[in-house]
Design a protein around this motif. Structure first.
Motif, PDB file in Angstrom:
ATOM      1  N   LEU A 124      11.686 -16.341  -1.384  1.00  0.00           N
ATOM      2  CA  LEU A 124      11.649 -15.130  -2.058  1.00  0.00           C
ATOM      3  C   LEU A 124      10.069 -15.220  -2.639  1.00  0.00           C
ATOM      4  N   ALA A 125       9.883 -16.367  -3.311  1.00  0.00           N
ATOM      5  CA  ALA A 125       8.560 -16.266  -3.955  1.00  0.00           C
ATOM      6  C   ALA A 125       7.448 -16.189  -2.808  1.00  0.00           C
ATOM      7  N   GLN A 126       7.550 -16.489  -1.538  1.00  0.00           N
ATOM      8  CA  GLN A 126       6.427 -16.531  -0.656  1.00  0.00           C
ATOM      9  C   GLN A 126       6.528 -15.231  -0.337  1.00  0.00           C
ATOM     10  N   ALA A 127       7.435 -14.725   0.141  1.00  0.00           N
ATOM     11  CA  ALA A 127       7.792 -13.189   0.393  1.00  0.00           C
ATOM     12  C   ALA A 127       7.145 -12.273  -0.555  1.00  0.00           C
ATOM     13  N   LYS A 136      -0.641  -3.528   0.993  1.00  0.00           N
ATOM     14  CA  LYS A 136      -1.172  -2.311   1.694  1.00  0.00           C
ATOM     15  C   LYS A 136      -0.792  -2.232   3.297  1.00  0.00           C
ATOM     16  N   ASN A 137      -1.045  -3.571   3.714  1.00  0.00           N
ATOM     17  CA  ASN A 137      -1.040  -3.624   5.294  1.00  0.00           C
ATOM     18  C   ASN A 137       0.419  -3.708   5.779  1.00  0.00           C
ATOM     19  N   TYR A 138       1.166  -4.332   4.813  1.00  0.00           N
ATOM     20  CA  TYR A 138       2.675  -4.383   5.090  1.00  0.00           C
ATOM     21  C   TYR A 138       3.215  -3.173   4.913  1.00  0.00           C
ATOM     22  N   THR A 139       3.135  -2.499   4.038  1.00  0.00           N
ATOM     23  CA  THR A 139       3.671  -1.039   3.689  1.00  0.00           C
ATOM     24  C   THR A 139       3.508  -0.088   5.068  1.00  0.00           C
ATOM     25  N   LYS A 140       2.186  -0.214   5.539  1.00  0.00           N
ATOM     26  CA  LYS A 140       1.708   0.665   6.492  1.00  0.00           C
ATOM     27  C   LYS A 140       2.558   0.276   7.772  1.00  0.00           C
ATOM     28  N   SER A 141       2.543  -1.202   7.960  1.00  0.00           N
ATOM     29  CA  SER A 141       3.330  -1.756   9.208  1.00  0.00           C
ATOM     30  C   SER A 141       4.854  -1.225   9.211  1.00  0.00           C
ATOM     31  N   LYS A 160       6.929 -11.625   8.582  1.00  0.00           N
ATOM     32  CA  LYS A 160       6.181 -11.900   7.159  1.00  0.00           C
ATOM     33  C   LYS A 160       6.433 -10.582   6.733  1.00  0.00           C
ATOM     34  N   THR A 161       6.007  -9.315   7.702  1.00  0.00           N
ATOM     35  CA  THR A 161       6.201  -8.075   7.096  1.00  0.00           C
ATOM     36  C   THR A 161       7.828  -7.774   6.774  1.00  0.00           C
TER      37      THR A 161
END
Length: 215
Positions: A124-127, A136-141, A160-161
Motif C-alpha cells: 500500500l505504501a509503495q503504491a 499525473k501519468n498514472y491518472t492519464k493512463s 504500477k498503474t
C-alpha cells in the motif's frame, strides 16, 4: 499532526458527490451491522477482510476510532455495490486483483485469508508513494484505459498503474466514509444539527474552534 487536527480542515475534495438519499441510506445501514457479522455484498468474504485491513492501515486507531470501528469498510462495500457504475465496479475488481497478486507474491503467501496488515502495508505504501508527475501519468493512463474499454477495444494496465489506481481509490473512499460517519461528524468536526444565528463572515477559531463543519 494528529488526525483530529487534520480532519478539522478536511473537505470533500476527493471527486465524490455530496450525500444523496441513496448515500444516506448506506450510512444508516452500516450502523446496524458489526464487522464480526458482516457479509460483504460486492466483495467476497476474503476481499472484505482485505478492505478491512486496508482502511485501518489508512486510518488506524489513534485519539479517534479506526476506520473499521466506524464501519468504513462496510460503507465502501455498499457504495461499490449500490452506487458505482458497472465500469467503476469492474475497474475496482481488476485493480484489486492485481493488488492482491502483488501482495501475495511479496509476502510469499498463497491465499488472501493468510494476508495480514504487515503483509499489506508495504505494498500500500509503495503504491501511494508517487511524485506529482507520476500521479499525473498514472491518472492519464487510467483515463485512457477506460476510454479504450468504452470504445470496445481491449486494454491492459501495468501493475504500477493498477496498484496506484486501486490504492488511491480506496484511500479516497476511506477518508470520505470516515469523515461522513456519524461519530466523526458529531464528535470530531463542528456539528450543529439545528442552525442558529447566521454569520456570513467570521474567524474559524472563534466560530467552531478551528473545526470544519460536518454538515
Amino acid at each position: 499532526m494528529d488526525r483530529r487536527k487534520a480532519l478539522k480542515n478536511m473537505g470533500l475534495s476527493l471527486g465524490y458527490a455530496v450525500a444523496t438519499p441513496t448515500l444516506i441510506s448506506i450510512f444508516q445501514s452500516c450502523k446496524t451491522e458489526t464487522v464480526l457479522e458482516w457479509t460483504p455484498d460486492f466483495f467476497s468474504k476474503e476481499e472484505g477482510s482485505l478492505i478491512t485491513n486496508l482502511v485501518d492501515l489508512i486510518l488506524p486507531k489513534t485519539d479517534t476510532p479506526s476506520a473499521s470501528e466506524v464501519q468504513v469498510n462496510i460503507f465502501i462495500d455498499r457504495f461499490a455495490n449500490e452506487v458505482m457504475e458497472k465500469e467503476q465496479q469492474d475497474f475496482l475488481k481488476m485493480t484489486m486483483k492485481k493488488f492482491v497478486n502483488v501482495t501475495l507474491k511479496s509476502s510469499g503467501k498463497e491465499i488472501v485469508n493468510d494476508l495480514n496488515a504487515q503483509d499489506i502495508e508495504p505494498v500500500l505504501a509503495q503504491a501511494l508513494k508517487v511524485t506529482k508527475e507520476e500521479e499525473k501519468n498514472y491518472t492519464k493512463s487510467v483515463a485512457d484505459y477506460n476510454i479504450s474499454l468504452k470504445e470496445g477495444n481491449s486494454s491492459e494496465l501495468d501493475d504500477k498503474t493498477a496498484l496506484f489506481g486501486f490504492a488511491n481509490s480506496v484511500r479516497g473512499l476511506t477518508i470520505w466514509g470516515y469523515k461522513t460517519s456519524e461519530y466523526v461528524g458529531e464528535e470530531v468536526l463542528a456539528y450543529l444539527p439545528i442552525p442558529g444565528e447566521y454569520k456570513g463572515c467570521g474567524d474559524l477559531e472563534e466560530l467552531t474552534g478551528g473545526k470544519a463543519w460536518s454538515l
